[in-house]
Design an enzyme around this catalytic site. Structure first.
Site, PDB file in Angstrom:
ATOM      1  N   MET A  43       3.059   9.637   3.221  1.00  0.00           N
ATOM      2  CA  MET A  43       4.460   9.726   3.642  1.00  0.00           C
ATOM      3  C   MET A  43       5.371   8.762   2.913  1.00  0.00           C
ATOM      4  SD  MET A  43       4.166  10.145   7.758  1.00  0.00           S
ATOM      5  CE  MET A  43       5.853   9.540   7.891  1.00  0.00           C
ATOM      6  N   GLY A  55       0.830  -1.203   0.000  1.00  0.00           N
ATOM      7  CA  GLY A  55       0.000   0.000   0.000  1.00  0.00           C
ATOM      8  C   GLY A  55       0.857   1.242   0.000  1.00  0.00           C
ATOM      9  N   GLU A  56       0.221   2.385  -0.260  1.00  0.00           N
ATOM     10  CA  GLU A  56       0.933   3.653  -0.319  1.00  0.00           C
ATOM     11  C   GLU A  56       0.146   4.719   0.424  1.00  0.00           C
ATOM     12  OE1 GLU A  56       2.984   6.697  -3.572  1.00  0.00           O
ATOM     13  OE2 GLU A  56       1.680   5.068  -4.253  1.00  0.00           O
ATOM     14  N   LYS A  79       8.612  -0.456   5.266  1.00  0.00           N
ATOM     15  CA  LYS A  79       8.002   0.863   5.118  1.00  0.00           C
ATOM     16  C   LYS A  79       9.088   1.870   4.798  1.00  0.00           C
ATOM     17  CE  LYS A  79       4.787   4.082   7.345  1.00  0.00           C
ATOM     18  NZ  LYS A  79       3.872   4.284   8.504  1.00  0.00           N
ATOM     19  N   ASP A  99      -4.197   8.278  16.276  1.00  0.00           N
ATOM     20  CA  ASP A  99      -4.638   8.071  14.889  1.00  0.00           C
ATOM     21  C   ASP A  99      -5.230   6.669  14.720  1.00  0.00           C
ATOM     22  OD1 ASP A  99      -5.120   8.906  12.300  1.00  0.00           O
ATOM     23  OD2 ASP A  99      -3.164   8.260  11.544  1.00  0.00           O
TER      24      ASP A  99
END
Length: 586
Positions: A86, A82-83, A104, A199
């Protein structure tokens, strides 16, 4: 340009190779990259790898690293998971420890942004300081030729966000229990160490699906705050995701403690139960203001029959004042368990072994279909189903006649004149007593099941009962159908009596799962859900509308293709015909 298609990593929809967004769920797609299929190697050490150089990184302009790239001389990139804003998360291979990992990386064009770099390093620092079964572990950190990256535990499963989409937004309550029990345990341990996540949202909860269990794993502590007097928030900056922010975060008053995470967990629970956030929209400032001063709509408006205690817990967690919320994750978890105690079976409770067969007083049996994985649908995807019972035979005219005599049931829909159209004056002809009942709608079948203390099978349950665990084409195997296997192709011009036929039986000893009559299932017809839905106990449940519902198994009037274990059709719920009946599940 390649025209070969790809699949959306969120919902599984087939897309053109050049698609930038999914046409079904709107999820952004990486150009030329399929998030679920860009894999160089799986369990084995990758081949044809090449060494990354500084010029290669800097000339990549933020595009995903190609599969086969070796980082830090140890980790081989296998594909994109995934993207985000950041950076990018890759699936990788640790050549020293011989294991899958997730890598990551920070976007190279953000390397010189001190705030972003500090947040990235903050995640490494906090996540590597302690370990928990429900927090993704960080194994390594490195900076190489202008690339900043850390290596973490690979979780072979979807995010809660993707899992919610597969369930069309509303999770089963037993899944709610497993997921939120783990997340609350993790956040309770973080709070005990003075760490506030800030978050929490479905995108930051990974799910490891393992048969009957779901293990959640929290990620992304990049916005976490340590309650030690150190403040990493810029003056005037809002950190978090606005749909999940607590009122105190939205007001940016600097007073953030563990109860802020409890609010975000309340929003996440609301979303998992109803399929929507309590406050939503594309205007971030309007949503933030709603967090501050608007009451949420009760979850039961979107999901009727929620346990009252569960709804109260959600609304308490969404209280504007922190002191009105559950004061700790332990408190939240205890109330969650209590709210679900009467509707979800406790997996830790001792239970007697289930009998293989339940003998009914009318001579028809319910057969145990044991829990486990089977090959589901034409694409043979692996789906886990819990223990359930399925009737050995479909419901007969004689059984349905008893139901009518006891209850006086009469349908009241617009198609009621077709109800039991093959009977004479609401009386079954003697010669048809042991034939499967037909000219019954989905509603009629539901009424019978409720009276009998049973239910209709889900589509996945029906298919497992017919197909077994070995993915067979027909209930009896791969041999093409003959009249000895099943009643099909209009050869006999009608139904035949229910009874044993070992030649056509399924692996569980269920009879007439192919031919004679189609059988109603509980599920609403949704081909995308059938092909790409959840991997555990999929159930496309009725939402109160009038969507068509699934029938399975073929009938006496259809050809051999309808007898395949994955063949499916659907009809409106008030539809009645002489080729559709049902069988019960429990």
């Amino acid at each position: 340009m390649s025209t070969q298609g790809k699949r959306c990593g969120s919902c599984g929809q087939e897309l053109p190779a050049i698609a930038r967004f999914c046409l079904t769920c709107g999820e952004p797609q990486l150009p030329g990259v399929s998030r679920d299929s860009t894999v160089l190697a799986t369990e084995d050490e990758p081949r044809d790898a090449f060494e990354l150089t500084a010029s290669q990184v800097l000339s990549n302009h933020g595009r995903p690293l190609p599969a086969g790239t070796v980082l830090n001389r140890v980790y081989t990139v296998q594909g994109v998971i995934g993207e985000g804003g950041m950076g990018i998360v890759y699936r990788g291979w640790d050549s020293i420890r011989k294991r899958k990992v997730a890598i990551k990386t920070l976007h190279p064009n953000m390397m010189n942004q001190s705030r972003v770099r500090r947040r990235f390093l903050r995640e490494v620092e906090l996540s590597s300081r302690w370990s928990h079964d429900h927090v993704v572990r960080i194994f390594d950190f490195f900076e190489q030729d202008g690339l900043l990256a850390f290596v973490m535990e690979y979780v072979p499963g979807p995010t809660l966000e993707v899992y919610l989409q597969r369930w069309r937004g509303q999770l089963p309550l037993d899944d709610i229990r497993m997921i939120f029990t783990g997340v609350l345990a993790a956040m309770g341990a973080a709070h005990a160490r003075g760490v506030v996540h800030r978050d929490i949202k479905p995108q930051n909860i990974l799910l490891q699906l393992d048969g009957a269990t779901i293990t959640p794993k929290l990620v992304d502590f990049g916005l976490a705050k340590v309650l030690d007097g150190t403040n990493y928030t810029r003056s005037g900056a809002l950190l978090g995701t606005y749909r999940y922010m607590s009122p105190e975060q939205a007001q940016n008053d600097g007073v953030v403690d563990p109860r802020s995470d409890i609010y975000s967990l309340g929003v996440t629970l609301y979303r998992a139960l109803t399929g929507r956030c309590p406050f939503d929209g594309n205007n971030a400032f309007a949503v933030l203001q709603a967090h501050i001063d608007q009451p949420p709509v009760r979850p039961s408006r979107f999901r009727p029959k929620l346990p009252a205690a569960l709804e109260k817990l959600v609304l308490d967690a969404l209280a504007k004042a922190p002191e009105a919320r559950p004061q700790s994750c332990d408190d939240f978890s205890e109330r969650l368990q209590a709210a679900l105690a009467d509707v979800v079976q406790d997996p830790e409770a001792d239970s007697e072994p289930l009998p293989s067969v339940i003998h009914e007083s009318d001579g028809h049996d319910l057969v145990l279909v044991g829990q486990g994985v089977f090959q589901h649908g034409p694409n043979r995807r692996q789906v886990f189903i819990d223990d359930f019972y399925l009737a050995r035979y479909p419901v007969t005219n004689r059984q349905f006649s008893t139901f009518l005599e006891v209850t006086g049931y009469e349908p009241d829909d617009a198609q009621r004149e077709r109800f039991l159209a093959h009977w004479r004056g609401r009386r079954c002809p003697p010669e048809l007593e042991e034939h499967p009942v037909v000219f019954v709608s989905w509603h009629d079948a539901q009424a019978y099941c409720a009276w009998a203390g049973r239910r209709l099978p889900t589509e996945a349950e029906w298919e497992k009962g017919a197909r077994g665990a070995d993915g067979r084409k027909y209930p009896w195997g791969r041999e093409e159908p003959t009249p000895e296997h099943a009643n099909f192709g209009r050869r006999l011009r009608g139904t035949v009596a229910v009874g044993p036929n070992d030649l056509g039986a399924s692996p569980y000893g269920l009879h007439a799962m192919a031919g004679n009559v189609w059988e109603w299932c509980e599920d609403v017809d949704d081909p995308a859900f059938y092909l790409h839905g959840p991997e555990r106990n999929p159930r496309c449940t009725v939402s109160g509308g009038e969507e068509a519902c699934v029938v399975r198994g073929g009938s006496w009037m259809f050809d051999a293709r309808s007898l395949r274990s994955y063949a499916r059709a659907s009809h409106p719920r008030d539809f009645r015909i002489d080729g559709v009946g049902f069988r019960c599940a429990m």
